[in-house]
Design an enzyme around this catalytic site. Structure first.
Site, PDB file in Angstrom:
ATOM      1  N   ASP A 204       0.747  -1.007  -0.176  1.00 15.72           N
ATOM      2  CA  ASP A 204      -0.055   0.135   0.058  1.00 15.72           C
ATOM      3  C   ASP A 204       1.033   1.070   0.023  1.00 15.72           C
ATOM      4  OD1 ASP A 204      -1.680   2.030   0.485  1.00 15.72           O
ATOM      5  OD2 ASP A 204      -3.114   0.845   1.643  1.00 15.72           O
TER       6      ASP A 204
ATOM      7  N   ARG B 263     -13.326  -4.901  -5.651  1.00 13.96           N
ATOM      8  CA  ARG B 263     -13.880  -4.121  -6.667  1.00 13.96           C
ATOM      9  C   ARG B 263     -13.602  -5.008  -8.104  1.00 13.96           C
ATOM     10  NH1 ARG B 263     -16.993  -2.023  -3.831  1.00 13.96           N
ATOM     11  NH2 ARG B 263     -17.110  -0.029  -3.372  1.00 13.96           N
TER      12      ARG B 263
ATOM     13  N   GLU C 197     -21.089  -7.084 -13.915  1.00 14.72           N
ATOM     14  CA  GLU C 197     -22.164  -7.792 -12.800  1.00 14.72           C
ATOM     15  C   GLU C 197     -23.545  -7.623 -13.306  1.00 14.72           C
ATOM     16  OE1 GLU C 197     -21.006  -6.529  -8.861  1.00 14.72           O
ATOM     17  OE2 GLU C 197     -19.084  -7.433  -8.834  1.00 14.72           O
TER      18      GLU C 197
ATOM     19  N   HIS D 124     -21.055 -11.340  -5.605  1.00 11.94           N
ATOM     20  CA  HIS D 124     -20.815 -10.215  -4.736  1.00 11.94           C
ATOM     21  C   HIS D 124     -21.597 -10.074  -3.561  1.00 11.94           C
ATOM     22  CE1 HIS D 124     -20.033  -5.692  -5.709  1.00 11.94           C
ATOM     23  NE2 HIS D 124     -19.820  -5.874  -4.238  1.00 11.94           N
TER      24      HIS D 124
ATOM     25  N   ALA E 234     -20.515  -8.081   1.296  1.00  9.59           N
ATOM     26  CA  ALA E 234     -21.268  -7.263   2.422  1.00  9.59           C
ATOM     27  C   ALA E 234     -22.429  -8.151   3.115  1.00  9.59           C
ATOM     28  CB  ALA E 234     -21.716  -5.841   1.951  1.00  9.59           C
TER      29      ALA E 234
END
Length: 526
Positions: free
Chosen positions: A170, A231, A260, A278, A281
């Site tokens: 990162d 993503r 998608e 997906h 979440a």
């Protein structure tokens, strides 16, 4: 007031809206587009998840709309600039999905390593193929994590419990911030070369799109396993298919896709690919958390005018907002500019409010600067409310100074950012009543409008250089809308700020950087 819930929302979130005084709830997820366009014309609030697309056409017909609330983080499906232009607040719920998404990545890694979905499918078909589905341990293996934000650090913590060695990449995180998590910070190429498993936890930006490319696959350890719960578009899916066929990648676990749903994708038919629709979440806890959070935020805004977790408006009263609006625009642009020219993780930020601006409440300006500074890296995870806290978590040291006596301008915001032992100074002011201007970049004085697609160039001050730059950009069919030049005669240097009608392409950028007397060129989005 009317609130339309156009996507599925947890019952506890719906209940908060229904119990609020003076709010009528229209809970109709999954409406056909024609019906949605009709209903949205007469609502004050719109609650969405990922299915509803809030386009410029939607915003045009929704004449009463005051607030759009996303139960979740990602806002790719909302035209935020158009909403901002129309004075519509856009809110999300950052952090509500952090643990859930991190756990899903670990689940996908384990399912991939032990062939669990494939073996379960084989069993349902009546077969007992014990040898065929021999897997591999994760114990003592090396996990490479690309992106060490909140979700990436959750994954690192879980992987520590599995006794894995953890590498992290990162460029915006300092080493001392992750070593306590058991993460060894490395270059991207080193992560590719050493990792047995690689998991992605970064937003999709111009820098991270296809960060896993054909070239990247050539640098990876043969037999690596790849996980993406972040993503779609971070992985070049055609290159992944080839890498799987060639055995460079032993298996992939994908929760997100470039398109998608991924209708017709050959990856869905490959035996060494684990796919989920997906679900990062999708847990009861996460859906309840984000539903309750967005309902409470929107009710508070509609009834009391309180703004919380908005991505396009700071948390201030309407009166203060009107007073500060042009300065807020300038402040966010200064932060975003600094973020895109910084080389390496940011160590410190110093904000100076000079002249008339020093007499106002500058807290919202600090929030705007920090949001602008972090947004190019973190995208929808950062907003006006949480930006200072995120900066603190990343080890960014913030100082603020107020100076009442004016310098060259009656009001000035000067922003100094230090990153990797290099310091950049920007200063901006307001022309007239509403027009933000950038008036200083390091030692260079200029007057530039800080907005749109821009190209920031350092060059040697020689005849013909500006012409060559213009010709090169024109050869790529990109129109230059504005050009501002700052000159430092003593050193024989120029800076050039170009505003273009469209983004500068990678090919155009490479050609500009290859020109004689061009020292550097940075594409900017403000």
């Amino acid at each position: 007031m009317k609130v339309l819930i156009s996507d599925n929302l947890h019952a506890h979130g719906v209940a908060i809206f229904e119990q609020a005084p003076n709010i009528e709830v229209i809970n109709r997820p999954g409406m056909p587009p024609e019906e949605f366009m009709e209903v949205v014309q007469d609502v004050d609030g719109l609650v969405i998840r990922s299915a509803t697309k809030v386009t410029d056409k939607v915003l045009e017909v929704a004449s009463r709309l005051k607030v759009v609330g996303r139960a979740g983080t990602g806002l790719d499906n909302v035209n935020i600039p158009e909403a901002t232009k129309r004075g519509i607040v856009v809110m999300n719920t950052p952090g509500g999905n952090t643990v859930t998404t991190g756990e899903h990545a670990i689940s996908m890694m384990l399912a991939l390593a032990r062939n669990i979905p494939q073996a379960a499918h084989s069993m349902r078909e009546g077969r007992w193929e014990k040898k065929r589905f021999q897997g591999r341990e994760v114990y003592n293996k090396t996990l490479g994590i690309i992106g060490l934000g909140r979700i990436g650090t959750v994954v690192a913590g879980r992987a520590q419990g599995l006794k894995m060695r953890i590498l992290g990449y990162d460029p915006f995180v300092k080493k001392e911030m992750v070593t306590s998590c058991g993460v060894e910070l490395v270059t991207l190429d080193e992560l590719f070369a050493r990792s047995d498993f690689i998991t992605l936890h970064t937003p999709k930006t111009k820098d991270t799109a296809h960060i896993i490319s054909r070239e990247a696959f050539r640098k990876m350890k043969r037999g690596v396993m790849l996980i993406n719960c972040a993503r779609g578009g971070l992985i070049d899916e055609e290159a992944l298919k080839e890498a799987l066929e060639e055995g460079i990648v032993a298996g992939a676990a994908l929760d997100v896709f470039e398109q998608e749903p991924p209708v017709g994708s050959p990856l869905l038919l490959m035996g060494n690919v684990v796919c989920t629709p997906h679900l990062g979440a999708s847990t009861e806890e996460a859906q309840e958390n984000v539903a309750v959070a967005i309902a409470e935020q929107m009710v508070d805004y509609l009834l009391n005018g309180t703004v919380k977790n908005a991505v396009n408006a700071p948390s201030v009263s309407g009166e203060v907002l009107n007073q500060l609006r042009p300065y807020l625009t300038l402040a966010e642009a200064l932060g975003a500019f600094q973020a895109q020219i910084a080389e390496g993780p940011i160590d410190s930020v110093n904000i100076e409010y000079i002249g008339e601006i020093s007499k106002l409440d500058t807290t919202p300006l600090m929030h705007s600067i920090m949001k602008g500074l972090l947004y190019p890296v973190m995208r929808d995870e950062v907003n006006y409310v949480n930006a200072p806290a995120i900066a603190k978590d990343r080890g960014i040291h913030l100082t603020e100074t107020k100076v009442e006596s004016a310098e060259d301008f009656t009001t000035l915001i000067r922003l100094t950012v230090r990153a990797a032992q290099k310091e950049n100074i920007l200063a901006g002011t307001i022309f007239g009543r509403y027009e933000p201007r950038l008036v200083r970049i390091n030692a260079f004085r200029l007057e530039a409008v800080p907005e749109g697609h821009m190209l920031f160039i350092y060059n040697t001050d020689r005849p013909g250089v500006i012409g060559a730059i213009g010709t090169t950009i024109g050869n790529h069919k990109i129109n230059i809308a504005r050009m501002t030049v700052g000159q430092e005669k003593e050193r024989g240097q120029n800076i050039i700020l170009l505003t273009t009608d469209t983004s500068v392409t990678p090919e155009c950028l490479a050609d500009v950087r290859a020109l004689p007397h061009v020292a550097s060129a940075h594409p900017l989005e403000l």
